[in-house]
Structure formats: structure tokens, C-alpha cells
Design a protein around this motif. Structure first.
Motif, PDB file in Angstrom:
ATOM      1  N   SER A  46       0.820  -1.209   0.000  1.00 40.84           N
ATOM      2  CA  SER A  46       0.000   0.000   0.000  1.00 40.84           C
ATOM      3  C   SER A  46       0.856   1.262   0.000  1.00 40.84           C
ATOM      4  N   LYS A  47       2.162   1.097   0.219  1.00 40.76           N
ATOM      5  CA  LYS A  47       3.097   2.224   0.169  1.00 40.76           C
ATOM      6  C   LYS A  47       3.718   2.359  -1.222  1.00 40.76           C
ATOM      7  N   GLY A  48       3.291   1.523  -2.162  1.00 40.79           N
ATOM      8  CA  GLY A  48       3.822   1.592  -3.519  1.00 40.79           C
ATOM      9  C   GLY A  48       5.127   0.856  -3.701  1.00 40.79           C
ATOM     10  N   ILE A  49       5.390  -0.148  -2.871  1.00 42.93           N
ATOM     11  CA  ILE A  49       6.637  -0.905  -2.933  1.00 42.93           C
ATOM     12  C   ILE A  49       6.341  -2.336  -3.378  1.00 42.93           C
ATOM     13  N   GLY A  50       7.055  -2.803  -4.410  1.00 40.89           N
ATOM     14  CA  GLY A  50       6.918  -4.184  -4.865  1.00 40.89           C
ATOM     15  C   GLY A  50       8.104  -5.018  -4.401  1.00 40.89           C
TER      16      GLY A  50
END
Length: 501
Positions: A315-319
Motif C-alpha cells: 500500500s506504500k507503492g513498494i513491490g
């Protein structure tokens, strides 16, 4: 099954309305099909993934292809390079007849290119040095790393609270070790009057586990200057995302240091980055090579912590992408969070191998075009079973993919080239200068030096107090700590950088 139905299924499954990257082309009955690209939408790249396969099947080149495509889209990458064979991405590749023929079969264009690179290190290797302070870990996360029991964890929380109250910055391991020695010896009486009795058995156990961590090289990792995770998310002047390569080929026998760094990094990213939900593309993609090193010898508490962060960090934009030889190397709780799967060949030499292949096959969507458990053993180098999540978060049809060739060099940089990359980096002067400012170690040494000499005057006996069990003292202190800033920061494993200049 007809080839026309296969083409229709794959075309529908891998055609997207939003931006995407292309990793290769589909194979049908072991033949590449022209104009049938395998795409991954940028929108779901923060849903994490798994890249698995036996040694020599092409996993590293697959990561190189993914990193290149992401960089071209302005998405920065952090690559955990455990084997030391990824640095060639900083130099353009070489066109060969084999590569051009491979791309012609898929009708994919091929051009060579170099990519912006930072070489990082947490050990003795040359590179931009990554560090974190003890305070940034916090007592909860550090307890997970050290595998402390509840009583020992309570003592560690008390130590952090004592340091907060007395303005004793905890920056490196020698700070924490000095505080433990002080409260066990010279400062024991003062600690007990304010915080309760602290067992020497508990402090001794914590100290021994700190020394074990130190022997794996953690003394190089803990300290200043703390690395700012925003420096991992830079874009160069051409709009390409930086490929940050963490050089780890000298810590394969130090799994605790590796897991310590990874948990610190993930917690710092989670604590720092704002919530953004499912945006158009990720802010950062992290590839964790030889992922079994994170989970090797990890306690249940540490595994639970990692699983929790994996669930929340997207949800923080980290894959997050785990690379390993066999999917069974990754715990089920983490494996269930991985939306993209790229499975290179597995080899069945033993009964255990055959069981692993059966389990791996069951993790893929069912398909009418392949017998998955058979295809896994027949894949060639640079071929893989692929399924991703489409824009709605639904798994795409399973397909065998011929991976495109990397555009950059498929070999490592020379020593001279490595030194050139590091010397030209804007991060080197920022993080490689040695900083050892006054902290708990120096302050306590100064306090002990200035302490008045003991006198021979008789000391009045204190009224004796009934001795309480250590657990009652720890319970009392945990109640205090629950409302402290230290505990709140520690719950995520990261303290705010309150001691920075």
C-alpha cells in the motif's frame, strides 16, 4: 487444443489499457509465437512476486530484464546481488546473431543500452555504505532480530526507555553494549530505584546475542550516517530509474546480518512512505536474490514480522520480488502474498524434488494448454512459466514465456569499472565519511571518569525491601513502556531520527 484458441486466450489475458512492460513472448508446443507478447501492467507491480528455478535456468537474466524495463519506465530498482553477477547492467550489451534471432521469433525489437547504477554495500566491499542506528531499530524489532524471550525483550525496552530519559543516543553496537554493562554494574542501583530490578541473567543473554550479531559484521552496519531510503528512488537526467545494486556476495554465510538489514530496510520504507493504495506504478521495486537467506534459521517471531510487513508494504507503492531456487524456500504466509510468478525449470533428481515440483505446479492457475508439472521440468534456459495479475488483480492465463534478452551487458563489471561507478556517485561523499559523534558510549565513559572517588565513611543501611520476582518488575516496566514514544516507534521497528544533527 488449437493454436488459434491459444493465441486468443493469451492476447486477451495480456492486453492492458494502462501502461505495462514486456518481458518476452509466448511459446506454444515449444515454439515461439510472433506478435504474442507477455506484458505486465505497471499498476499491479506492487503486488509482489516470485522468481524461482534451478541453478543455470536464467533467473538472473530475468531479473536483469525486469530491472531494465522498470528503469525505462522511470521506476527505481533495488537489487540484492548475493552472487555478484548483476553489475553488468551499468554497461550496454552486445548484439549477437543468437539474440537477434531470438527476438525475431517473437517480433520484438532489440537495442543495446546501459542503465544508471549505484553500487551499495553493508559489508567490507567497496560501494556506497548503508547504515542504520540502533535507535532506528527500536526495542521491538531488535528483540525479533535477536530472538529474545518476553522477559529479555522487556529488559531491552527498559534500556531504550532509560536512554531516552537520560539523553543517551544509541547509534551503534558499542553504545548498546556499554549501556548494558553500565546498568549491570556501576549504574545498577540508580536503575533499580527508578525502573525496577534488572536481572544480570537477562542482560547477559542480550549481550551474548549482540556479540553473535557483531561477529557476522553488524558492527559495520549499525551507525551513522543513516541511509535515507529516498536516495533509492532517484531518476536520472534521461528519466530512467536508478538500479541500486547491493553487493552481498561476501555475506552468504551470514544470514542473520542479511535478515537484519532486510527487516530494517522494509520497516524504514514502511514507516517513511505515505499510503497511496494502488497507484499507476510502484515507487520502488526490490528484488531479493537467494531469498532463503532471509528465512534461514529465522525465529517464528521474526518470520511473523516479515510476513506482516510484506502484507502491508504494497500500500506504500513498494513491490517485493523473492528470487530462489525452489518456491518451498519461501514460507507459505509470504508465498500467498505474491501475485506475479515466473517459474524457470526445476530438476527432478530425487523423490523430494518430485514432491517439490508437484507443490510448485499447484501454485499456478489451471490451464488447458499445458501439463504444468511436466512443463516445469522441460523448460529451456531463458524460458519460464508465467502468470501475473491483470489491472483488476485477477491472475492472467498461465503461459510458457520465452524471455527477451537483456539490453545491458550479461557479465560483471571489471574492478576498474566498479571503482569508476562508485567514484562518480553523488551518494559516496554523503554516506562513506566516517561519523562517530558523542553518544551513549562516550557519555557513560565520561560519567564514570568524572564520578567522585568512594569514601571510607560508613553508609547508613537502607531499609530492607521485600524482594520481588523479576517478572513483576518487568511487568511494571512494560506498562510504562507501552505509553512511551520508544514503544510506539519500536512497534514498526523504526525510531524517528531524533538524534541526527
Amino acid at each position: 487444443m488449437s493454436i488459434e484458441k491459444f493465441k486468443e486466450t493469451i492476447t486477451q489475458g495480456y492486453t492492458f489499457t494502462t501502461d505495462y512492460i514486456t518481458i518476452g513472448g509466448a511459446l506454444y508446443e515449444k515454439e515461439a509465437i510472433a506478435n504474442l507478447p507477455i506484458n505486465i501492467p505497471l499498476k499491479t507491480l506492487n503486488r509482489h512476486g516470485l522468481i524461482a528455478g534451478a541453478t543455470g535456468t536464467g533467473k538472473t537474466k530475468t531479473i536483469q530484464v525486469l530491472s531494465e524495463q522498470l528503469s525505462n519506465k522511470g521506476i527505481p530498482v533495488l537489487m540484492m546481488d548475493v552472487k555478484g553477477d548483476f553489475s553488468g547492467i551499468a554497461q550496454p550489451g552486445v548484439k549477437t546473431a543468437f539474440i537477434e534471432e531470438r527476438h525475431a521469433k517473437m517480433n520484438l525489437p532489440y537495442e543495446t543500452s546501459a542503465f544508471p547504477v549505484e553500487l551499495l554495500t553493508i559489508s567490507t566491499q567497496n560501494g556506497v555504505r548503508l547504515r542504520a542506528t540502533i535507535s532506528e531499530f527500536g526495542p521491538v524489532l531488535l528483540s525479533r532480530i535477536l530472538d529474545l524471550n518476553d522477559t529479555q525483550g522487556g529488559v531491552l525496552s527498559l534500556i531504550f526507555k532509560y536512554c531516552d530519559d537520560n539523553k543517551l543516543p544509541l547509534l551503534d553496537l558499542k553504545d548498546l553494549k556499554k549501556v548494558i554493562q553500565y546498568i549491570t554494574n556501576e549504574g545498577k542501583e540508580a536503575i533499580e530505584s527508578e525502573y525496577g530490578r534488572v536481572s544480570t541473567a537477562s542482560t547477559g543473554a542480550i549481550l551474548r546475542k549482540l556479540i553473535e550479531l557483531e561477529q557476522q559484521g553488524a558492527d559495520l552496519f549499525f551507525g551513522e550516517t543513516s541511509f535515507d531510503i529516498h536516495d533509492l528512488m532517484r531518476i536520472d537526467e534521461n528519466g530512467k530509474g536508478y538500479v541500486n545494486i547491493l553487493r552481498l556476495n561476501d555475506i552468504q554465510d551470514k544470514p542473520k546480518l542479511f535478515s537484519t538489514f532486510m527487516l530494517c530496510l522494509l520497516a524504514e520504507v514502511y514507516n517513511t512512505m505515505p499510503e497511496q493504495g494502488d497507484s499507476g506504478q510502484p515507487e520502488l521495486v526490490i528484488f531479493i536474490d537467494e531469498a532463503h537467506l532471509i528465512f534461514k534459521e529465522a525465529s517464528k517471531a521474526l518470520l511473523d514480522q516479515i510476513e506482516t510487513i510484506v502484507k502491508l508494504i504494497r500500500s506504500k507503492g513498494i513491490g517485493l520480488y523473492f528470487i530462489t531456487q525452489n518456491p518451498t524456500d519461501v514460507p507459505d504466509g509470504v508465498l500467498a502474498q505474491l501475485g506475479l510468478k515466473i517459474q524457470h525449470a526445476l530438476r527432478a533428481f530425487t523423490d523430494k524434488d518430485r514432491k517439490a515440483i508437484k507443490l510448485a505446479s499447484e501454485n499456478f492457475p489451471s490451464t488447458e494448454f499445458y501439463k504444468t508439472n511436466e512443463v516445469i521440468t522441460e523448460l529451456g534456459t531463458g524460458e519460464a512459466l508465467v502468470t501475473v495479475l491483470n489491472e483488476k488483480g485477477i491472475p492472467t492465463p498461465l503461459t510458457v514465456c520465452m524471455l527477451r534478452a537483456p539490453m545491458s551487458r550479461m557479465d560483471v563489471l571489471t574492478t576498474t569499472e566498479i571503482e569508476s561507478v562508485i567514484s562518480k556517485s553523488n551518494l559516496t561523499p554523503k554516506y562513506n565519511a566516517v561519523v562517530d559523534r558523542e553518544s551513549a558510549y562516550e557519555l557513560l565513559n565520561k560519567k564514570l571518569t568524572e564520578a567522585p572517588a568512594p569514601t571510607n565513611e560508613p553508609v547508613a543501611k537502607k531499609a530492607t525491601q521485600p524482594q520481588k520476582k523479576e517478572e513483576s518488575y518487568i511487568t511494571k516496566q512494560v506498562v510504562k513502556v507501552l505509553t512511551s514514544a520508544t514503544f510506539i516507534r519500536g512497534a514498526f521497528g523504526v525510531l524517528t531520527k531524533m538524534f541526527k544533527k
